[in-house]
Write an enzyme that holds these catalytic residues in place. Structure first.
Site, PDB file in Angstrom:
ATOM      1  N   ARG A 160       0.889  -1.250  -0.279  1.00 60.01           N
ATOM      2  CA  ARG A 160      -0.112   0.049  -0.080  1.00 60.01           C
ATOM      3  C   ARG A 160       0.982   1.294  -0.120  1.00 60.01           C
ATOM      4  NH1 ARG A 160      -2.062  -3.380  -1.162  1.00 60.01           N
ATOM      5  NH2 ARG A 160      -3.954  -4.696  -0.414  1.00 60.01           N
ATOM      6  N   SER A 239     -11.466  -0.090   3.181  1.00 62.20           N
ATOM      7  CA  SER A 239     -10.644  -0.175   4.414  1.00 62.20           C
ATOM      8  C   SER A 239     -10.009   0.919   4.662  1.00 62.20           C
ATOM      9  CB  SER A 239      -9.569  -1.429   3.865  1.00 62.20           C
ATOM     10  OG  SER A 239      -9.945  -2.693   3.564  1.00 62.20           O
ATOM     11  N   GLU A 343      -5.622   4.499   5.779  1.00 65.09           N
ATOM     12  CA  GLU A 343      -5.198   4.289   4.621  1.00 65.09           C
ATOM     13  C   GLU A 343      -5.728   5.354   3.639  1.00 65.09           C
ATOM     14  OE1 GLU A 343      -6.361   0.953   1.031  1.00 65.09           O
ATOM     15  OE2 GLU A 343      -5.931   0.328   3.142  1.00 65.09           O
TER      16      GLU A 343
END
Length: 351
Positions: A160, A239, A343
């Site tokens: 990520r 998420s 995130e």
């Protein structure tokens, strides 16, 4: 190039949250994107680049500067080589690669947002990451004022993360190039256990591309991860927290906290994440810290379908959302000594 002033940003995000931008510009060509960026840089105007808005948390006061919506179009397929303009809708592009019989991104179906955002976040799900198929990224370098082509290695992909995320004010992605696979209409090897179970196969097996895509879409929809205007569980950024990656020492301390809190027989999720590192599950941490599906009484709550998604139930403000996020972060840290990291990108606010 369309230009608006005092324009609301909430409708441009999947959270449907945030105040207005001083100026909103929509660019439909690479040249327009570059011109808007250069103008902002030349005048010292703060710049916010928006794709699909699926990874943005914009503050209630909005953005004092130029918000640039990248709405470029372009899907060019040459054999197994694919080039996407940054503004292409990602989930539509995935569908077209499946229709073309090419494997590599079929398990990334249903992920909201634009193609240009995928290398920034190194988007991944259900056993696939874009880092595995991206060959080059064409971007405008705000430092040099030039358009550059970065190889996959130069993109610095990790979990990520990427060079673009590490230096968010330097590059504006214009195009993304991929190398896909012609496996005779079959998917790439199914890597994710949940996907394999749903397909009735073993991990490592291949299945028809359409079956892989449809299965992933069903799994995502069951967790509120496919956009649906009528379903407030999808008024989210997917998420909200990344899965923590812990050093051996940190994981040992974490495991001790798990045993003390939940009992000696409880084993937390643990996945290899490189030498001396272990990845665990943010969703597991959130749930075991007491934040179950549907948690909350206000207008911002945890999704009723997935503990990893924070949602706007229709009347939330960004501050409502951040209050919930902070409560979850504090609760998980108190319970397990692990600090969750958001995130989505925050604009004008922070946890």
């Amino acid at each position: 190039m369309q230009e608006l002033h005092d324009a609301p940003l909430a409708p441009l995000t999947t959270f449907r949250l945030g105040g207005p931008a001083t100026r909103l510009v929509t660019a439909t060509t690479d040249a327009e994107v570059i011109a808007a960026v250069r103008e902002a840089d030349a005048t010292g105007t703060p710049l916010l680049v928006i794709g699909g808005g699926s990874n943005l948390v914009v503050g209630d006061k909005g953005f004092d500067g130029t918000a640039l919506v990248v709405a470029t179009k372009g899907f060019a397929l040459d054999g197994t080589r694919l080039e996407l303009a940054a503004g292409e809708v990602w989930t539509d592009a995935v569908a077209r690669t499946v229709e073309a019989g090419l494997a590599g991104v079929e398990c990334l179906a249903g992920i909201p947002g634009s193609a240009g955002a995928t290398p920034i976040q190194n988007v991944g799900a259900y056993g696939q990451e874009v880092a595995a198929t991206i060959t080059e990224v064409v971007a405008y370098d705000r430092t040099t004022g030039e358009t550059v082509v970065l190889t996959a290695e130069e993109c610095g992909f990790s979990y990520r993360h990427s060079r673009f995320k590490a230096d968010p004010d330097r590059y504006v992605v214009l195009r993304v190039r991929f190398a896909l696979e012609d496996a005779g209409g079959l998917s790439g090897p199914v890597k994710y256990a949940e996907t394999a179970r749903a397909l009735g196969v073993e991990p490592g097996d291949r299945v028809p591309l359409a079956a892989a895509r449809e299965t992933v879409l069903k799994l995502r929809a069951g967790k509120g991860m496919v956009l649906d205007p009528e379903d407030h569980d999808t008024w989210s950024a997917g998420s909200f927290f990344t899965n923590p990656i812990l050093t051996d020492e940190e994981f040992t301390a974490f495991h001790a906290r798990v045993r003390a809190r939940l009992g000696d027989d409880v084993q937390p999720p643990a996945y290899p994440a490189g030498p001396g590192r272990t990845k665990t599950s943010a969703a597991w941490l959130i749930d075991r810290a007491g934040f179950t599906k549907g948690y909350g009484t206000g207008p911002a709550r945890i999704s009723t379908k997935h503990t990893l998604a924070l949602t706007n139930r229709g009347s939330a403000t960004t501050e409502d959302l951040l209050a919930l996020a902070r409560e979850v972060v504090a609760g998980v840290h108190d319970a397990f000594g692990v600090t969750l990291v958001n995130e989505p990108v925050t604009v004008g606010v922070s946890l």
